[in-house]
Design a protein around this motif. Sequence first.
Motif, short mmCIF file in Angstrom:
data_model
loop_
_atom_site.label_atom_id
_atom_site.label_comp_id
_atom_site.label_asym_id
_atom_site.label_seq_id
_atom_site.Cartn_x
_atom_site.Cartn_y
_atom_site.Cartn_z
N VAL A 153 -63.14 -5.66 4.16
CA VAL A 153 -61.79 -5.70 4.73
C VAL A 153 -61.31 -4.30 5.06
O VAL A 153 -61.75 -3.31 4.47
CB VAL A 153 -60.82 -6.38 3.72
N ARG A 154 -60.39 -4.22 6.02
CA ARG A 154 -59.62 -3.02 6.30
C ARG A 154 -58.15 -3.41 6.24
O ARG A 154 -57.76 -4.44 6.78
CB ARG A 154 -59.97 -2.42 7.67
N ALA A 155 -57.35 -2.58 5.59
CA ALA A 155 -55.97 -2.96 5.32
C ALA A 155 -55.01 -1.83 5.65
O ALA A 155 -55.34 -0.64 5.56
CB ALA A 155 -55.80 -3.36 3.85
N ASP A 156 -53.79 -2.22 6.02
CA ASP A 156 -52.71 -1.25 6.23
C ASP A 156 -52.05 -0.89 4.91
O ASP A 156 -51.62 0.26 4.71
CB ASP A 156 -51.66 -1.83 7.18
N VAL A 157 -51.94 -1.88 4.02
CA VAL A 157 -51.31 -1.68 2.72
C VAL A 157 -52.20 -2.28 1.64
O VAL A 157 -52.69 -3.39 1.80
CB VAL A 157 -49.91 -2.33 2.66
N VAL A 158 -52.40 -1.53 0.56
CA VAL A 158 -53.14 -2.01 -0.60
C VAL A 158 -52.22 -1.96 -1.81
O VAL A 158 -51.66 -0.91 -2.11
CB VAL A 158 -54.41 -1.18 -0.88
N LEU A 159 -52.07 -3.10 -2.50
CA LEU A 159 -51.32 -3.16 -3.75
C LEU A 159 -52.33 -3.26 -4.87
O LEU A 159 -53.05 -4.25 -5.00
CB LEU A 159 -50.38 -4.37 -3.77
N GLY A 187 -46.03 -11.32 1.14
CA GLY A 187 -46.73 -10.77 2.31
C GLY A 187 -46.75 -11.75 3.47
O GLY A 187 -46.48 -11.39 4.62
N LYS A 188 -47.05 -13.02 3.18
CA LYS A 188 -47.06 -14.04 4.24
C LYS A 188 -45.66 -14.25 4.80
O LYS A 188 -45.48 -14.39 6.01
CB LYS A 188 -47.62 -15.36 3.71
N ALA A 189 -44.65 -14.28 3.92
CA ALA A 189 -43.28 -14.48 4.39
C ALA A 189 -42.82 -13.35 5.29
O ALA A 189 -41.98 -13.55 6.18
CB ALA A 189 -42.34 -14.62 3.19
N VAL A 226 -41.88 -9.68 -11.52
CA VAL A 226 -42.83 -9.68 -10.39
C VAL A 226 -42.10 -9.46 -9.08
O VAL A 226 -42.60 -8.72 -8.21
CB VAL A 226 -43.67 -10.97 -10.36
N ALA A 227 -40.93 -10.06 -8.90
CA ALA A 227 -40.20 -9.88 -7.65
C ALA A 227 -39.79 -8.43 -7.47
O ALA A 227 -39.94 -7.86 -6.38
CB ALA A 227 -38.97 -10.79 -7.63
N ALA A 228 -39.27 -7.81 -8.53
CA ALA A 228 -38.84 -6.42 -8.43
C ALA A 228 -40.03 -5.49 -8.20
O ALA A 228 -39.95 -4.53 -7.42
CB ALA A 228 -38.08 -6.01 -9.69
N THR A 229 -41.15 -5.75 -8.89
CA THR A 229 -42.33 -4.91 -8.73
C THR A 229 -42.90 -5.02 -7.33
O THR A 229 -43.17 -4.01 -6.66
CB THR A 229 -43.41 -5.30 -9.76
N VAL A 230 -43.09 -6.24 -6.85
CA VAL A 230 -43.70 -6.42 -5.53
C VAL A 230 -42.77 -5.93 -4.43
O VAL A 230 -43.20 -5.21 -3.52
CB VAL A 230 -44.08 -7.90 -5.33
N PHE A 231 -41.50 -6.29 -4.51
CA PHE A 231 -40.57 -5.85 -3.47
C PHE A 231 -40.48 -4.33 -3.41
O PHE A 231 -40.55 -3.74 -2.32
CB PHE A 231 -39.18 -6.44 -3.73
N SER A 232 -40.30 -3.69 -4.56
CA SER A 232 -40.11 -2.24 -4.56
C SER A 232 -41.32 -1.49 -4.03
O SER A 232 -41.19 -0.42 -3.42
CB SER A 232 -39.74 -1.74 -5.97
N ASN A 233 -42.52 -2.06 -4.22
CA ASN A 233 -43.73 -1.38 -3.77
C ASN A 233 -44.16 -1.78 -2.36
O ASN A 233 -44.46 -0.93 -1.52
CB ASN A 233 -44.86 -1.64 -4.76
N VAL A 234 -44.20 -3.07 -2.09
CA VAL A 234 -44.69 -3.53 -0.79
C VAL A 234 -43.66 -3.27 0.32
O VAL A 234 -44.02 -2.91 1.44
CB VAL A 234 -45.05 -5.03 -0.85
#
Length: 318
Positions: A199-205, A160-162, A123-131
Motif C-alpha cells: 500500500v501507499r498512503a497519505d496518512v498513517v495512524l 476515515g470512510k465518513a 477513541v473518538a478524541a484520539t482519532v479525531f485529534s490525530n487524523v
Amino acid sequence: MHAITIERPGGPEALRWTEVPDPEPAAGEVLIEVAAAGVNRADALQRQGNYPPPKDAPPYLGLEVSGRIKAIGDGVHGWHLGQEVCALLGGGGYAELVNVPAGQVLPVPRNVGLVDAAGLPEVAATVFSNVVDVARLKPGETLLVHGGGSGIGTFAVQLGKALGAEVVATARAAKRERLLELGADRVIDYQAADFAKEVRADVVLDIMGGAYLKQNVEVLKTNGRLVVIGMQGGRRGELDLGQLLAKRALVAGTTLRARPASEKAAIVRGVREEVWPLLDEGMIRPVIDRRFPMAEAAAAHRVLETNEHFGKLILERT
C-alpha cells in the motif's frame, strides 16, 4: 463508593474492587455516577506500573466513562442533574463515581445506548485529534490504520470512510471480514505480508512505534503524514531522513492523557461538533466486543492482552 484499585503493579490479578472515599466536584467539574467504563491499552500499562496517571487525576484506572450527572460544581453551565453523558478522563473511570472537568463531558449520541457510550470518548478524541487535527486527512486520500481491529482502529476505519478517504487497515486474518463490513476498502494480514509492499498512503495512524517506523515512512506518498500514537512495537527505530525529505513528509507523535485540560476541552469541542453528528446519523457506531461486570475488570484485562477482541471492551456497573 467502590473502585478498582491496584494491589501492586503486575498482571490482571493485581486488580481489586475496593471501597474508597467518595469524590466531591470542585469548581468547573461535574460528578458522574458511572454506568460503564471503557477499557484501554493505557489501563494495562498503568496496572503494570508503566503509565502513572497525571498528578491531578485519581489513582484508579479508566480513561472514559458513561453515566448520569450526580452533582455539579461551581461555575459549570450547560449540564443538568440526571443528564446522561459520557466523558474523557485523566483517570478514575473504573469506579462508581468520578469527577470530570466540564469541558471533557459529552452528551450521549442519539443512536447509542448509555452503556455502549462508555467506549466512545477516548477513541473518538484520539482519532479525531490525530487524523483530523494533526494529519488533516482529506477526501480522496488514503488512510492506513494499524491495529484495525482495536478500539482505536475500528473507530478510525469508520471516521476515515465518513470523511471520504480510502481506508486500508492492518489486522490479523481473523478480523478481515469484520473490518470490510465496517467499511475498510482493504485489509492487510500483517502476519502474512509486508504492508510496506502492499500500500501507499497519505496518512498513517500508527500504534506500533519503533518496529514500524521504517516501513511507515516507505508507505508514505509525497506530502504524506505519519502520526504515531503508541509504542507497542518499541520506542526506538531508525528514520531515513533522506527518504523523509524526498517525500516532503511529516512524522508526528502525540499523546492525549497528559495534555492540559484546556487542550482536552478543545479536542472534545471538536469531537462534539464534527464527530457526534456522524454518530447521530448512524455513519459511525461504537464497536463493542463484549461487556464485563466492573468488579471483574481483571477478566477484561486478560482478554485485552490476547489482542483477539474486535473493538472495545466495556466494564458495566451491575
